[in-house]
Design a protein around this motif. Structure first.
Motif, mmCIF file in Angstrom:
data_model
loop_
_atom_site.group_PDB
_atom_site.id
_atom_site.type_symbol
_atom_site.label_atom_id
_atom_site.label_comp_id
_atom_site.label_asym_id
_atom_site.label_seq_id
_atom_site.Cartn_x
_atom_site.Cartn_y
_atom_site.Cartn_z
ATOM 1 N N TRP A 14 25.574 78.862 53.902
ATOM 2 C CA TRP A 14 25.170 77.996 54.475
ATOM 3 C C TRP A 14 23.854 77.234 53.910
ATOM 4 N N LEU A 15 22.886 78.061 53.681
ATOM 5 C CA LEU A 15 21.640 77.298 53.301
ATOM 6 C C LEU A 15 21.786 76.593 51.720
ATOM 7 N N LEU A 17 24.755 75.168 50.930
ATOM 8 C CA LEU A 17 25.467 74.259 51.076
ATOM 9 C C LEU A 17 24.693 73.057 51.397
ATOM 10 N N ALA A 18 23.626 73.419 52.342
ATOM 11 C CA ALA A 18 22.616 72.366 52.598
ATOM 12 C C ALA A 18 21.788 71.957 51.542
ATOM 13 N N LEU A 19 21.516 72.752 50.607
ATOM 14 C CA LEU A 19 20.707 72.376 49.561
ATOM 15 C C LEU A 19 21.511 71.389 48.474
ATOM 16 N N GLY A 21 24.056 69.617 49.658
ATOM 17 C CA GLY A 21 23.805 68.288 50.498
ATOM 18 C C GLY A 21 22.654 67.420 50.019
ATOM 19 N N TYR A 22 21.581 68.014 50.292
ATOM 20 C CA TYR A 22 20.109 67.351 49.445
ATOM 21 C C TYR A 22 20.542 66.790 48.165
ATOM 22 N N GLN A 25 22.708 63.911 47.746
ATOM 23 C CA GLN A 25 22.190 62.545 48.603
ATOM 24 C C GLN A 25 22.022 61.264 47.997
ATOM 25 N N VAL A 28 25.479 59.895 47.119
ATOM 26 C CA VAL A 28 26.250 59.563 48.443
ATOM 27 C C VAL A 28 25.600 58.243 49.198
ATOM 28 N N ASN A 89 12.804 58.850 57.112
ATOM 29 C CA ASN A 89 13.992 59.084 57.889
ATOM 30 C C ASN A 89 13.870 59.577 59.425
ATOM 31 N N LEU B 12 18.210 75.793 60.122
ATOM 32 C CA LEU B 12 19.068 75.353 59.307
ATOM 33 C C LEU B 12 20.007 74.389 59.643
ATOM 34 N N PHE B 15 18.127 71.231 58.990
ATOM 35 C CA PHE B 15 18.036 71.072 57.548
ATOM 36 C C PHE B 15 19.482 70.520 57.129
ATOM 37 N N THR B 16 20.653 71.106 57.870
ATOM 38 C CA THR B 16 21.836 70.386 57.479
ATOM 39 C C THR B 16 21.883 68.987 57.850
ATOM 40 N N GLY B 18 19.593 66.846 58.038
ATOM 41 C CA GLY B 18 19.114 66.007 56.964
ATOM 42 C C GLY B 18 19.796 65.863 55.851
ATOM 43 N N ALA B 19 20.565 66.867 55.436
ATOM 44 C CA ALA B 19 21.099 66.925 54.104
ATOM 45 C C ALA B 19 22.099 66.092 54.004
ATOM 46 N N PHE B 20 23.006 65.957 55.222
ATOM 47 C CA PHE B 20 24.266 65.003 55.149
ATOM 48 C C PHE B 20 24.148 64.018 55.902
ATOM 49 N N ARG B 21 22.867 63.513 56.004
ATOM 50 C CA ARG B 21 22.538 62.172 56.593
ATOM 51 C C ARG B 21 23.240 60.886 56.263
ATOM 52 N N PRO B 22 23.338 60.783 55.205
ATOM 53 C CA PRO B 22 24.225 59.487 54.585
ATOM 54 C C PRO B 22 25.462 59.610 55.395
ATOM 55 N N VAL B 144 31.333 79.761 60.035
ATOM 56 C CA VAL B 144 30.132 79.896 59.729
ATOM 57 C C VAL B 144 28.929 80.426 60.851
#
Lengths: 236, 159
Positions: A14-15, A17-19, A21-22, A25, A28, A89, B12, B15-16, B18-22, B144
Motif C-alpha cells: 500500500w505504501l 502504491l501511494a509513493l 501515486g505521488y 502526480q 496526471v 493543497n 497511510l 497519504f493515499t 494526497g497521492a491520488f488527488r488529481p 488490502v
C-alpha cells in the motif's frame, strides 16, 4: 504465509502504491489544459476579442502593477496590494486553494478579490498574520457575476473539474459561443467591471454545462494583486 | 485496540488521498480513500473506532483548509448513516454483498458533498458514471484493508 505476515506485506505494498501515486502526480495533473487554454486564447486573439490577455507569461510584481495601474478601474474603487501566490493543497480533495504571503498585517480580509496577469484568480477566504488562503476560480464554491460581450449578465461558478468553470445561472438572455471571453460584471464589490473571468471552451446544452476556462496559471506560483476596496477617506 | 497500527492505517489513507488527488478531483471525490476507510470501519466495527476515524477525517479536513464544518461533516455523516442502515438489510461480512452497501452509501455521500459545495445536485449520468469508479476503488482498497485486520486486535472482521 501467516496472516500477520500477509498484513505486513499489505501495508508495505500500500505504501509503495501511494509513493507511486505521488511520483505520477506531475504526469496526471492536467498539462493538457494549458495547451487547450493557449489554443483557445489564440482563437480569441484571431477574432480580436481581447487585447490585454495576449501575454500568457506570468508577470513579475512591477510588470503586474504597471499593467493594472494603467487600467481604468484602478482610479476609483480599489487599491492594489501585490503579493506572491504559491500552490496549496487543501485537505479536502474537491477544494481548489492557493496561499498568499501577505495577510491580516496588510489589512487583507476575507472576500477580497485576487487578480493575476490574465484576469481573475480568486477570492481571499481566510487570513492570518503573514498568510492568506485564496479560493481559486475553479473551486466548486467560487461564484461571481459575469457579462458576455454584449454586457448581458449571468453567474459564473467554478468546477466541476480542476481548471474549469461554468455558467450557473442566466440572469439576462446571455448567449455564449466558443472562444468568447467573459468578463467580470462589477457587481458585488469584489471585482471591478471588465476583468477577464475566462474563455468559453465548450458550448453545451443545458446552459450550465457549458465549460469556461479561467486562466491556465491558476495553480502555479505567481505574482498577484489583491483588490482592497478604498474607503471614502482614501478616495479623497 | 492496537493504536499504533490503527494510526499507521489512518496516516497511510491520508497519504493515499494526497497521492491520488488529481484523480480524486476528476471523479468528484466519490472514490476518496478516507471515505472508503470510514465505510470499511462502519461496516462491522465498533462505534468508538468509527467515531475516532470520523473525528480524524474532520479535524484533518478542517485544519489548514477552507472548508466549513458543514461541508466536511454532512457527507461523512450521511455515508455513516447509510452504511449502518443498509447493513441491517444486507450481510456486511460477505465479500461481494457488502459492495451493495458500500457503493450506494458512497454515492449518496458524493451527491450531498456536491450539493453542499456547489449548490446544485449532480445529474443522473454523474451518478451512473461514478458507480464504476467507486466499485473500482473499493475493490482495490477493501482487500488490502481486509489483509490488515490481524494488526487491529479488536477488529471484528472474520474474513
Amino acid at each position: 504465509m501467516k496472516r500477520i505476515e500477509r498484513a505486513y506485506w499489505a501495508i508495505g505494498c500500500w505504501l509503495v502504491l501511494a509513493l507511486i501515486g505521488y511520483g505520477l502526480q506531475p504526469l496526471v495533473s492536467s498539462s493538457g489544459s494549458v495547451d487547450v487554454h493557449r489554443q483557445l486564447l489564440e482563437q480569441a486573439l484571431q477574432h480580436s476579442l481581447i487585447s490585454e490577455t495576449e501575454e500568457l507569461a506570468i508577470l513579475d510584481r512591477q510588470g503586474l502593477l504597471d499593467r493594472f495601474l494603467s487600467a481604468n478601474f484602478v482610479g476609483s474603487l480599489f487599491q492594489l496590494v501585490p503579493a506572491r501566490m504559491s500552490p496549496h493543497n487543501d485537505p479536502h480533495p474537491r477544494r481548489s486553494v492557493a496561499r498568499l504571503d501577505r495577510g491580516s498585517e496588510t489589512g487583507l480580509t476575507a472576500g477580497m478579490g485576487v487578480i493575476g496577469a490574465a484576469g481573475v484568480i480568486g477570492k481571499i477566504i481566510s487570513t492570518g498574520p503573514g498568510w492568506s488562503l485564496v479560493q481559486l476560480a475553479d473551486d466548486p464554491a467560487f461564484v461571481i457575476p459575469f457579462i458576455d460581450e454584449d454586457g448581458r449578465l449571468a453567474i459564473y461558478a467554478g468546477g466541476p473539474d480542476r481548471g474549469q468553470g461554468h455558467p450557473r445561472l442566466r440572469i439576462d438572455p446571455v448567449k455564449l459561443d466558443k472562444s468568447m471571453v467573459v468578463r467580470t460584471h462589477g457587481g458585488g464589490g469584489t471585482f471591478p467591471e471588465g476583468l477577464v473571468v475566462g474563455i468559453v471552451s465548450e458550448v453545451r446544452i443545458p446552459f450550465r454545462d457549458t465549460v469556461i476556462r479561467p486562466t491556465s496559471t491558476l495553480h502555479q506560483g505567481q505574482e498577484v494583486l489583491i483588490l482592497t476596496p478604498m474607503t471614502r477617506l482614501d478616495t479623497r | 485496540m492496537k493504536v499504533g497500527w490503527f494510526t499507521i492505517i489512518l496516516v497511510l489513507t491520508i497519504f493515499t488521498t494526497g497521492a491520488f488527488r488529481p484523480l480524486m478531483v476528476k471523479t468528484a471525490a466519490v472514490a476518496d480513500p478516507l471515505l472508503i476507510l470510514l465505510v470499511w470501519f462502519a461496516l462491522v466495527d465498533r462505534w468508538p473506532r468509527i467515531v475516532v476515524v470520523l473525528s480524524v477525517i474532520c479535524i484533518y479536513r478542517l485544519y489548514g483548509g477552507i472548508s466549513t464544518p458543514l461541508e466536511v461533516l454532512a457527507p461523512l455523516l450521511l455515508v455513516l448513516i447509510a452504511v449502518r442502515g443498509l447493513r441491517q438489510l444486507l450481510d456486511p461480512y460477505h465479500p461481494w454483498k457488502r459492495f451493495q452497501i458500500v457503493i450506494p452509501a458512497l454515492l449518496l455521500g458524493a451527491v450531498l458533498q456536491e450539493f453542499v459545495l456547489a449548490g446544485n445536485l449532480p445529474t443522473i449520468s454523474f451518478v451512473f458514471q461514478s458507480c464504476w469508479v467507486v466499485a473500482l476503488f473499493v475493490a482495490l482498497l477493501f482487500p488490502v484493508l481486509d489483509l490488515t485486520t490481524p494488526l487491529l486486535r479488536s477488529a471484528r472482521f472474520p474474513l
